[in-house]
Scaffold this motif. Structure first.
Motif, mmCIF file in Angstrom:
data_model
loop_
_atom_site.group_PDB
_atom_site.id
_atom_site.type_symbol
_atom_site.label_atom_id
_atom_site.label_comp_id
_atom_site.label_asym_id
_atom_site.label_seq_id
_atom_site.Cartn_x
_atom_site.Cartn_y
_atom_site.Cartn_z
ATOM 1 N N ASN A 145 24.085 52.991 85.090
ATOM 2 C CA ASN A 145 23.733 54.270 85.693
ATOM 3 C C ASN A 145 24.460 54.509 87.006
ATOM 4 O OD1 ASN A 145 22.055 55.245 83.707
ATOM 5 N ND2 ASN A 145 20.180 54.478 84.650
ATOM 6 N N GLY A 190 26.792 57.641 87.066
ATOM 7 C CA GLY A 190 26.482 58.690 88.030
ATOM 8 C C GLY A 190 27.705 59.101 88.829
ATOM 9 N N ARG A 198 22.402 58.823 89.095
ATOM 10 C CA ARG A 198 22.701 60.046 88.351
ATOM 11 C C ARG A 198 21.853 61.233 88.806
ATOM 12 N NH1 ARG A 198 22.339 59.107 82.141
ATOM 13 N NH2 ARG A 198 23.576 61.020 82.164
ATOM 14 N N THR A 203 26.206 59.034 96.142
ATOM 15 C CA THR A 203 27.091 59.282 94.997
ATOM 16 C C THR A 203 28.082 60.391 95.314
ATOM 17 O OG1 THR A 203 25.233 58.664 93.566
ATOM 18 C CG2 THR A 203 27.144 59.685 92.517
#
Length: 320
Positions: A18, A22, A135, A305
């Motif tokens: 993930n 992401g 994400r 992110t």
């Protein structure tokens, strides 16, 4: 440099995958392919620098790594490191390689290394993050909330997402702690009239899940039973506040990415990296310890992110 193709390279663990996925999604790469890799013996026991034929070390259940090489490869976790090194060499460094978490090999082997702050890693091609990449985006939360809204519409507000982890190398969640947590949740529901949306993780354990489920009976609460689609992101999207156990950097990071009040539930145990992580989030005003009550506050959502994606775009633009 335009990105058309991306490989996400991991051991298949949801947390690792993930993080890398992401980042790939944040970069809006048109073609994202997940490559799950495992090394077979004896290579799995040796440091990556000694792998003279790394692609031959792939286990039978691993995905194939072969040309055409992608424009971008994102690896996460120690299992991915030898294969990320091999991709860089085989592509003659035409593939832009990003290694998430500390690779334990010289950073110069990658175009960008993205460790957490608590690893205290520094370098020209290093960008450290406060939390774990993930994400969570407003769009993802909105879509997931719409999908699961019907299942919790009977719950009163405020609605609280409760993210339950489990024992690991630093913390312990056993029967006594599960019972105490269930009692605390019941008391919270009684004192505030809130509705509880509880989701356990793979580390919670069936015994602890059973304790939680039994003690929450008759309360305004739903608890995922592990069947059907995981409502994890749906609960985050539907929540007015979030409670999360302290054992998971990933879950706490995802909770903080929502911008909602995040209460961290303590568990027995500790470790330096967790202490530094939780201290940093508290100083940033993102989390508060759970003390049996709901509090309300605001903060800028955690967006590591997006920051890493922006740095990758900047470096690719400089390549041309």
């Amino acid at each position: 440099m335009a990105l058309r193709t991306c490989w996400v390279v991991s051991d298949g663990g949801p947390g690792m995958e993930n993080e890398a996925l992401g980042l790939a999604e944040a970069l809006q790469v048109p073609s994202i392919e997940i490559k799950r890799v495992r090394a077979r013996a004896p290579w799995a026991w040796l440091p990556p620098q000694l792998w003279f034929r790394p692609f031959a070390a792939l286990s039978a259940e691993s995905d194939h790594l072969e040309p055409p090489w992608p424009d971008l490869a994102i690896g996460c976790g120690s299992e991915s490191v030898p294969f990320m090194l091999a991709i860089a060499r085989a592509s003659r460094r035409r593939t832009f390689t990003v290694q998430l978490q500390h690779p334990r090999v010289p950073f110069r082997n990658f175009d960008l290394v993205v460790p957490p702050d608590h690893d205290r890693a520094r370098g020209e091609n290093v960008i450290s993050t406060l939390g774990a990449l993930n994400r969570v985006t407003p769009r993802l939360l909105t879509q997931a909330a719409a999908k699961f809204a019907g299942a919790v519409e009977h719950l009163p507000r405020p609605r609280v997402a409760v993210l339950v982890g489990g024992s690991n190398g630093a913390y312990r969640l056993e029967a006594a702690e599960a019972a105490r947590l269930a009692d605390d949740l019941a008391a919270l529901a009684g004192s505030t009239g809130c509705g509880l949306m509880v989701t356990p993780s793979r580390r919670t354990g069936s015994g602890n899940e059973r304790i939680l489920r039994e003690r929450l009976k008759g309360l305004p609460a739903v608890m995922w039973d592990g069947t059907g689609d995981n409502p994890y992101y749906g609960y985050l999207g539907l929540a007015d506040a979030v409670l999360v156990t302290c054992d998971s950097i990933a879950m706490v990071s995802e909770a903080c990415a929502t911008g909602k009040p995040v209460h961290v539930i303590p568990l027995p145990g500790r470790a330096r990296k967790f202490d530094e992580f939780h201290d940093a989030l508290r100083r940033a005003g993102m989390t508060r310890p759970f003390a049996g009550r709901l509090e309300s506050w605001t903060y800028q959502p955690l967006n590591d992110t997006g920051l890493v994606a922006a740095e990758i775009r900047r470096r690719l633009d400089s390549i041309g």
